[in-house]
Design an enzyme around this catalytic site. Sequence first.
Site, PDB file in Angstrom:
ATOM      1  N   ARG A  22       0.914  -1.166  -0.084  1.00  0.00           N
ATOM      2  CA  ARG A  22       0.052   0.070   0.052  1.00  0.00           C
ATOM      3  C   ARG A  22       0.908   1.246   0.113  1.00  0.00           C
ATOM      4  O   ARG A  22       0.604   2.268  -0.659  1.00  0.00           O
ATOM      5  CB  ARG A  22      -0.878  -0.021   1.190  1.00  0.00           C
ATOM      6  CG  ARG A  22      -1.648   1.239   1.411  1.00  0.00           C
ATOM      7  CD  ARG A  22      -2.690   0.891   2.933  1.00  0.00           C
ATOM      8  NE  ARG A  22      -3.047   2.081   3.191  1.00  0.00           N
ATOM      9  CZ  ARG A  22      -2.866   2.985   3.998  1.00  0.00           C
ATOM     10  NH1 ARG A  22      -1.658   2.917   4.373  1.00  0.00           N
ATOM     11  NH2 ARG A  22      -3.595   3.961   4.331  1.00  0.00           N
ATOM     12  N   VAL A  24       3.882   1.561  -1.024  1.00  0.00           N
ATOM     13  CA  VAL A  24       4.849   1.840  -1.967  1.00  0.00           C
ATOM     14  C   VAL A  24       3.699   2.430  -3.143  1.00  0.00           C
ATOM     15  O   VAL A  24       4.288   3.053  -3.857  1.00  0.00           O
ATOM     16  CB  VAL A  24       5.345   0.351  -2.731  1.00  0.00           C
ATOM     17  CG1 VAL A  24       5.835   0.271  -3.798  1.00  0.00           C
ATOM     18  CG2 VAL A  24       6.378  -0.111  -1.676  1.00  0.00           C
ATOM     19  N   ARG A  73       7.325 -19.787  -3.698  1.00  0.00           N
ATOM     20  CA  ARG A  73       8.899 -20.082  -3.868  1.00  0.00           C
ATOM     21  C   ARG A  73       9.192 -20.754  -5.501  1.00  0.00           C
ATOM     22  O   ARG A  73       8.377 -21.168  -6.198  1.00  0.00           O
ATOM     23  CB  ARG A  73       9.455 -21.219  -3.003  1.00  0.00           C
ATOM     24  CG  ARG A  73       9.091 -20.894  -1.774  1.00  0.00           C
ATOM     25  CD  ARG A  73      10.179 -21.340  -0.593  1.00  0.00           C
ATOM     26  NE  ARG A  73      10.427 -20.390   0.569  1.00  0.00           N
ATOM     27  CZ  ARG A  73       9.607 -20.303   1.540  1.00  0.00           C
ATOM     28  NH1 ARG A  73       8.402 -21.166   1.642  1.00  0.00           N
ATOM     29  NH2 ARG A  73       9.803 -19.585   2.487  1.00  0.00           N
ATOM     30  N   GLY A 103      12.344 -12.167   2.331  1.00  0.00           N
ATOM     31  CA  GLY A 103      13.425 -12.338   3.325  1.00  0.00           C
ATOM     32  C   GLY A 103      14.834 -12.577   2.618  1.00  0.00           C
ATOM     33  O   GLY A 103      14.900 -12.109   1.514  1.00  0.00           O
ATOM     34  N   ASP A 129      10.803 -13.797  10.959  1.00  0.00           N
ATOM     35  CA  ASP A 129      12.111 -14.398  11.427  1.00  0.00           C
ATOM     36  C   ASP A 129      13.172 -13.306  11.957  1.00  0.00           C
ATOM     37  O   ASP A 129      13.697 -13.739  12.882  1.00  0.00           O
ATOM     38  CB  ASP A 129      12.961 -15.142  10.491  1.00  0.00           C
ATOM     39  CG  ASP A 129      12.287 -16.456  10.029  1.00  0.00           C
ATOM     40  OD1 ASP A 129      11.304 -17.008  11.027  1.00  0.00           O
ATOM     41  OD2 ASP A 129      12.449 -16.835   9.078  1.00  0.00           O
ATOM     42  N   ARG A 164       1.680 -28.659  34.917  1.00  0.00           N
ATOM     43  CA  ARG A 164       2.196 -29.488  33.823  1.00  0.00           C
ATOM     44  C   ARG A 164       3.446 -28.616  33.405  1.00  0.00           C
ATOM     45  O   ARG A 164       3.632 -27.325  33.434  1.00  0.00           O
ATOM     46  CB  ARG A 164       1.233 -29.426  32.392  1.00  0.00           C
ATOM     47  CG  ARG A 164       0.539 -30.615  32.508  1.00  0.00           C
ATOM     48  CD  ARG A 164      -0.727 -30.617  31.374  1.00  0.00           C
ATOM     49  NE  ARG A 164      -1.802 -31.350  31.576  1.00  0.00           N
ATOM     50  CZ  ARG A 164      -2.989 -31.716  31.088  1.00  0.00           C
ATOM     51  NH1 ARG A 164      -3.271 -30.768  30.611  1.00  0.00           N
ATOM     52  NH2 ARG A 164      -3.797 -32.367  31.385  1.00  0.00           N
ATOM     53  N   MET A 171       8.559 -21.095  15.478  1.00  0.00           N
ATOM     54  CA  MET A 171       9.302 -20.798  14.181  1.00  0.00           C
ATOM     55  C   MET A 171      10.883 -20.160  14.536  1.00  0.00           C
ATOM     56  O   MET A 171      11.031 -19.611  15.687  1.00  0.00           O
ATOM     57  CB  MET A 171       8.599 -19.847  13.073  1.00  0.00           C
ATOM     58  CG  MET A 171       7.435 -20.681  12.672  1.00  0.00           C
ATOM     59  SD  MET A 171       6.688 -20.047  11.286  1.00  0.00           S
ATOM     60  CE  MET A 171       5.516 -21.419  10.960  1.00  0.00           C
ATOM     61  N   GLY A 187       7.561 -15.001  29.789  1.00  0.00           N
ATOM     62  CA  GLY A 187       8.215 -15.464  30.883  1.00  0.00           C
ATOM     63  C   GLY A 187       8.448 -16.828  31.068  1.00  0.00           C
ATOM     64  O   GLY A 187       8.327 -17.518  32.037  1.00  0.00           O
ATOM     65  N   ARG A 255       2.405 -17.048  11.395  1.00  0.00           N
ATOM     66  CA  ARG A 255       2.668 -16.322  10.395  1.00  0.00           C
ATOM     67  C   ARG A 255       1.160 -15.350   9.973  1.00  0.00           C
ATOM     68  O   ARG A 255       1.284 -14.418   9.083  1.00  0.00           O
ATOM     69  CB  ARG A 255       2.861 -17.204   8.969  1.00  0.00           C
ATOM     70  CG  ARG A 255       3.802 -17.822   8.873  1.00  0.00           C
ATOM     71  CD  ARG A 255       3.951 -18.203   7.290  1.00  0.00           C
ATOM     72  NE  ARG A 255       5.359 -18.736   7.268  1.00  0.00           N
ATOM     73  CZ  ARG A 255       6.592 -18.283   7.356  1.00  0.00           C
ATOM     74  NH1 ARG A 255       6.408 -17.060   7.152  1.00  0.00           N
ATOM     75  NH2 ARG A 255       7.430 -18.981   7.117  1.00  0.00           N
TER      76      ARG A 255
HETATM   77  P1  ADP Z   1      12.682 -15.722   1.685  1.00  0.00           P
HETATM   78  O1  ADP Z   1      12.934 -14.734   0.950  1.00  0.00           O
HETATM   79  O2  ADP Z   1      11.652 -15.546   2.755  1.00  0.00           O
HETATM   80  O3  ADP Z   1      13.964 -16.105   2.561  1.00  0.00           O
HETATM   81  P2  ADP Z   1      13.246 -18.205   0.113  1.00  0.00           P
HETATM   82  O4  ADP Z   1      14.401 -18.583   0.750  1.00  0.00           O
HETATM   83  O5  ADP Z   1      12.178 -19.160  -0.343  1.00  0.00           O
HETATM   84  O6  ADP Z   1      12.423 -17.116   1.053  1.00  0.00           O
HETATM   85  O7  ADP Z   1      13.299 -17.329  -1.285  1.00  0.00           O
HETATM   86  C1  ADP Z   1      12.581 -16.897  -1.806  1.00  0.00           C
HETATM   87  C2  ADP Z   1      12.684 -16.933  -3.220  1.00  0.00           C
HETATM   88  O8  ADP Z   1      14.056 -16.415  -3.767  1.00  0.00           O
HETATM   89  C3  ADP Z   1      13.077 -18.298  -3.850  1.00  0.00           C
HETATM   90  O9  ADP Z   1      12.041 -19.429  -3.940  1.00  0.00           O
HETATM   91  C4  ADP Z   1      13.839 -18.152  -5.387  1.00  0.00           C
HETATM   92  O10 ADP Z   1      13.119 -17.890  -6.299  1.00  0.00           O
HETATM   93  C5  ADP Z   1      14.787 -16.904  -4.846  1.00  0.00           C
HETATM   94  N1  ADP Z   1      16.061 -17.290  -4.553  1.00  0.00           N
HETATM   95  C6  ADP Z   1      16.518 -17.698  -3.290  1.00  0.00           C
HETATM   96  N2  ADP Z   1      17.878 -17.779  -3.305  1.00  0.00           N
HETATM   97  C7  ADP Z   1      18.204 -17.596  -4.349  1.00  0.00           C
HETATM   98  C8  ADP Z   1      19.369 -17.497  -4.978  1.00  0.00           C
HETATM   99  N3  ADP Z   1      20.513 -17.745  -4.535  1.00  0.00           N
HETATM  100  N4  ADP Z   1      19.649 -16.994  -6.322  1.00  0.00           N
HETATM  101  C9  ADP Z   1      18.360 -16.868  -6.958  1.00  0.00           C
HETATM  102  N5  ADP Z   1      17.275 -16.689  -6.513  1.00  0.00           N
HETATM  103  C10 ADP Z   1      17.032 -17.084  -5.218  1.00  0.00           C
END
Ligand code: ADP
Length: 327
Positions: A22, A24, A73, A103, A129, A164, A171, A187, A255
């Site tokens: 939003r 951006v 992914r 991430g 994370d 208990r 995560m 805590g 999440r």
């Molecule tokens: P996050 O961004 O939450 O860490 P992922 O590790 O699954 O999630 O990465 C998200 C996407 O970024 C992957 O599905 C892939 O398309 C791309 N990606 C991750 N690592 C690489 C890399 N070394 N080179 C190119 N693309 C990458």
Amino acid sequence: MIKKIGILTSGGDAPGMNAAIRAVTRTAILNEISVVGIMAGYQGLLNGEFNPLTGQSVRGIIQTGGTILRSARCPEFRNVEGRKKGIENLKKEEIDALVVIGGDGTFRGANELAKEYDIPIVGIPGTIDNDIYGTEYTIGYDTCLNTIVSAVDKIRDTGSSHNRIFFVEVMGHESGFIAMNSGLACGADIILIPEQKNQLEKTRHFLAERARQNKSSVIMVAEGVKEGTMAIAEKMKVEFSQFDIRVSVLGYIQRGGSPSARDRILASELGVEAVHALITGEKGIMIGRLYGKMRYEPFTTAIKLHKCADAEFLRIAESIGTYTPTD
Ligand code: ADP
């Protein structure tokens, strides 16, 4: 001059991503830049799944979890050919610049693309994370902590009614941030994190002490702990049969949900700054917030200097939580 920005969310979804989309979109439009939403992360980039975003399309999303752009992914993006397909689609759509929200994996992908093609890319850290270097907090982390706190407060009611011992798994495959901070906020009596060794021994020692008191306890465990939550709990059930030991894996509830005020504000700040960075010619950077100030962290360091749990913080959390003879 940038005329059209493409925006995508990638990797694990996090509450507050929508607030960033939003921010951006609104900032870009205000600066006479049009915005295209790329669906399902890098997968949508490769498939050419583009949807124009307007002020109207980002209305009423600041309070929603997940991501309206969906996330995925995309293994193909790891290859040169995959990224070539992506850049061709961007050219076809006349997209001049990219904002990627995700991430460290997402930034790795962006960094590869930026090395191969001259396209300005700016990243926004969106992951529950909080393991990204160059920013104190990532979008989604605060909401995740709040979700855990409210779940553990409920678990504690049962724990104390039945005397208990609860192992609560949260995560964090490689990083103990979530376990440490939620452990402090709840805590927890002890906190087990992947960054530390001998977590089984630590638990054993704690329970041996606890045996003298016979009180209910919460043991916060990050899922990436080497010995494994279930395995530790099963061993402890055998060794300390006098305790009623239970395991609660919080899983995907961590999440989801409506983003906290803090995540909405952070996402808005980072989103606005991402567009300003692109307008002023920045590229290959992640927008972070550190010591109350916005900053630009190059992708190369954001992905390399993986943030790890702080031993000092753990000491603080445990010194408040752990059983002492004066309990
Ligand atoms: P996050 O961004 O939450 O860490 P992922 O590790 O699954 O999630 O990465 C998200 C996407 O970024 C992957 O599905 C892939 O398309 C791309 N990606 C991750 N690592 C690489 C890399 N070394 N080179 C190119 N693309 C990458």
